[in-house]
Enzyme design. Structure first.
Site, PDB file in Angstrom:
ATOM      1  CG  ASP A  79      -0.354  -0.016   2.521  1.00 27.24           C
ATOM      2  OD1 ASP A  79       0.867   0.171   2.609  1.00 27.24           O
ATOM      3  OD2 ASP A  79      -1.079  -0.212   3.507  1.00 27.24           O
ATOM      4  CG  HIS A  86      -8.563 -20.475  13.959  1.00 28.92           C
ATOM      5  ND1 HIS A  86      -9.235 -21.492  13.316  1.00 28.92           N
ATOM      6  CD2 HIS A  86      -9.521 -19.601  14.409  1.00 28.92           C
ATOM      7  CE1 HIS A  86     -10.539 -21.266  13.380  1.00 28.92           C
ATOM      8  NE2 HIS A  86     -10.737 -20.128  14.029  1.00 28.92           N
ATOM      9  CD  GLN A 137      -9.594   7.542  -0.272  1.00 30.82           C
ATOM     10  OE1 GLN A 137     -10.599   7.684   0.430  1.00 30.82           O
ATOM     11  NE2 GLN A 137      -8.576   6.766   0.102  1.00 30.82           N
ATOM     12  CG  ASP A 165      -6.233  -4.810   3.321  1.00 31.78           C
ATOM     13  OD1 ASP A 165      -5.703  -4.365   4.361  1.00 31.78           O
ATOM     14  OD2 ASP A 165      -6.866  -4.077   2.530  1.00 31.78           O
TER      15      ASP A 165
END
Length: 372
Positions: free
Chosen positions: A92, A334, A188, A265
């Site tokens: 990013d 996990h 944006q 993400d």
């Protein structure tokens, strides 16, 4: 070198499956992308990360620039070799730090001056500099520098920041010269539909290999987040991978997939894992709680991750209560595997044309666990 291949479409929604081809492998979408800010997913080795089914990770340009520095990473052979991760990496741009470190920065049309949170020195990042850093890092996908304003900003301030984002996108495109690295632009516009539409159309006009939607999950209400997820995709190119930044809950992911998003993400899997909280279906289990002391079942008996195959809730409770690092690693593993498995199951449902029955968040208060 970079290609997005749509392999199936849902008949009732905009959901689709695809393959994003990169020089370091392919990403089967929809897919969750773990966050490895400093070229590491906290507490997890590359080998362990591979076991979760992860196909692509995110690292942070701003933080890697501060430490260890892009020149050192380049000298090592690039970020893949530096961290021993052979699969795709997205970096990013540092635009989120414009938001998260707002009290430590000064913004102008030329770029952002940050106060280094490590030593108090000042660091200036321009869109050109950000692109150069990412080219030196050698990621598969670089993000254009953007101005991510707080959700509390008024419409005029959002419009000003949007013009800056668009100007920086132009400069990012002009600077980027690496053929084996894809550049994504970022939409944006805050919670304002007209600004979001304008930004989506402007960003799409550059015909970049992919496109992201940012400024989501930065303090807005759930309704405002859903509004962006529902509204923006209709103005994005269909044949490009669409990356929704900062989203990691099951309901938001399934809603986003239904609207045609492909990549996601979020820091939650590891952040919660480091505090002893595990994902279970669409719930969260705080394994510090005393009720797990004598619970010898796995976190999730249907999960095939290394943690659930080998360790009980009681053992994890013991590790967390005694501040053992292994506990944080096992729960984080996990949690990542949980989200990877979820997006894999969504892919299967889309291909089998049962996505709306199994994963539609607008039809049920919870997502049926038996479906994945």
């Amino acid at each position: 070198m970079f290609e997005f291949e749509i392999t199936s479409n849902c008949s009732n929604t905009a959901a689709r499956t695809g393959i994003f081809h990169t020089p370091n492998g392919q990403v089967n979408t929809p897919k969750f992308m773990p966050v490895g800010t400093l070229a590491t997913v906290k507490g997890i080795s590359s080998k362990q990360l591979t076991s979760t089914g992860s196909e692509m990770i995110l690292s942070n340009t701003f933080h890697l620039h501060l430490q260890p520095g892009e020149k050192l990473v380049k000298e090592s052979g690039g970020i893949h070799k530096f961290m021993n991760w052979p699969k795709p990496i997205l970096t990013d741009s540092g635009g989120y730090q414009v938001f998260s470190l707002a009290k430590l920065n000064n913004i102008s049309d030329k770029g952002v001056e940050f106060k280094n949170p490590r030593d108090g020195s000042y660091v200036f990042l321009s869109p050109e500099k950000v692109i150069q850093i990412q080219m030196d890092l050698g990621s598969d996908v670089a993000m254009a520098f953007d101005h991510c304003p707080p959700h509390t900003a008024n419409e005029n301030d959002i419009e000003d920041s949007l013009q800056r984002t668009h100007s920086w996108l132009q400069k990012s495109v002009e600077t980027h010269q690496k053929s084996n690295q894809a550049l994504f632009g970022i939409v944006q516009g805050g919670k304002y539909p007209k600004l979001r539409e304008y930004s989506a159309k402007y960003t799409s006009s550059f015909d970049l290999p992919g496109i992201a939607v940012g400024g989501v999950s930065v303090g807005e209400t759930v309704e405002e987040i859903h509004s962006v997820i529902n509204y923006v995709p209709k103005f994005l190119p269909i044949k490009k991978p669409r990356y929704l930044m900062g989203i990691g809950s099951l309901k938001e992911i399934s809603l986003a997939v239904a609207n045609g998003f492909d990549i996601f993400d979020c820091v939650l899997p590891t952040r919660l894992g480091r505090h002893g909280t595990a994902f279970f279906n669409d719930e969260r289990l705080n394994l510090r709680n005393a009720r797990f002391k004598n619970d010898f079942s796995p976190i999730d008996k249907t999960c095939k991750c290394e943690t659930c195959k080998s360790y009980s809730r009681a053992y994890l409770h013991h590790l967390i209560r005694n501040d053992e690092i292994l506990g944080l690693t096992l729960i984080s593993l996990h949690n990542i595997a949980h989200l990877i498995r979820f997006t894999n199951a969504i892919s299967t449902a889309i291909r089998d044309n049962c996505f709306t029955n199994d994963f539609a968040p607008w039809k049920t208060s919870s997502i049926a666990h038996h479906t994945w």
